[in-house]
Design an enzyme around this catalytic site. Structure first.
Site, PDB file in Angstrom:
ATOM      1  CB  VAL A   1     -16.792 -49.723  55.031  1.00 53.14           C
ATOM      2  CG1 VAL A   1     -16.661 -49.243  56.476  1.00 53.14           C
ATOM      3  CG2 VAL A   1     -18.166 -49.369  54.465  1.00 53.14           C
ATOM      4  N   PRO A   2     -13.317 -48.645  54.620  1.00 52.73           N
ATOM      5  CG  PRO A   2     -12.096 -46.649  54.655  1.00 52.73           C
ATOM      6  CD  PRO A   2     -13.502 -47.200  54.522  1.00 52.73           C
ATOM      7  CB  CYS A   3     -12.073 -52.400  58.136  1.00 51.87           C
ATOM      8  SG  CYS A   3     -12.235 -53.691  56.910  1.00 51.87           S
ATOM      9  CG  HIS A   4      -7.873 -51.311  53.716  1.00 54.10           C
ATOM     10  ND1 HIS A   4      -9.164 -51.100  53.260  1.00 54.10           N
ATOM     11  CD2 HIS A   4      -7.093 -50.397  53.093  1.00 54.10           C
ATOM     12  CE1 HIS A   4      -9.157 -50.102  52.392  1.00 54.10           C
ATOM     13  NE2 HIS A   4      -7.908 -49.653  52.274  1.00 54.10           N
TER      14      HIS A   4
END
Length: 159
Positions: A127-130
């Site tokens: 889950v690409p919060c970056h």
């Protein structure tokens, strides 16, 4: 019941994987992986490892392991938006706030509230919060450390 899979050894350090027995419920960086032990081998852990292997080899995974993201309706809405951010692209906290506001037919939504939800993302990297950045494109907070966020964005040829 929560199952702990032990750690995935990434180029950025150890990642602890957790599951409810069916889906991945957590993926986060840990400082002391030696204290953790595998409690049960599950297919979702194998899927997550395969996803991470592809990702860290510079390939775009063509699947997402089954996820069970536990949180408030607001947090889950933010995390669902994170899952739509394409590999190699970023979005700002404000843009996510605008998307949530439109979806809920609100005049405005706080980018800071979105930041709080992003910061509570239970499944790092997948889950690409970056891929969430400040309004001006600046690299703002990342639970795993800004150096990891920068590394992940470079892997995706973003910075």
């Amino acid at each position: 019941m929560k199952y702990y899979a032990g750690c995935y050894e990434s180029p950025l350090g150890s990642l602890l994987m957790t599951s409810d027995g069916e889906a991945l419920t957590g993926l986060s960086f840990v400082d002391e992986p030696s204290a953790l032990q595998v409690t049960q081998a599950l297919p979702v852990f194998a899927d997550a490892c395969r996803w991470l292997d592809l990702y860290f080899s510079g390939k775009v995974p063509d699947f997402t392991p089954q996820l069970s993201l536990q949180g408030s309706d607001f947090r889950r809405a933010v995390w669902e938006i994170l899952l739509t951010i394409p590999y190699g692209q970023t979005i700002s906290y404000g843009e996510i706030a605008d998307m949530i506001a439109r979806g809920r037919q609100l005049g405005k939504m706080s980018a800071q509230a979105v930041g709080g939800a992003v910061g509570h993302n239970p499944v790092d990297i997948i889950v690409p919060c970056h891929r969430v950045v400040g309004k001006d494109g600046s690299l703002t907070g990342y639970g795993g450390g800004l150096w990891r966020k920068e590394w992940l964005l470079k892997l995706e040829n973003i910075t």
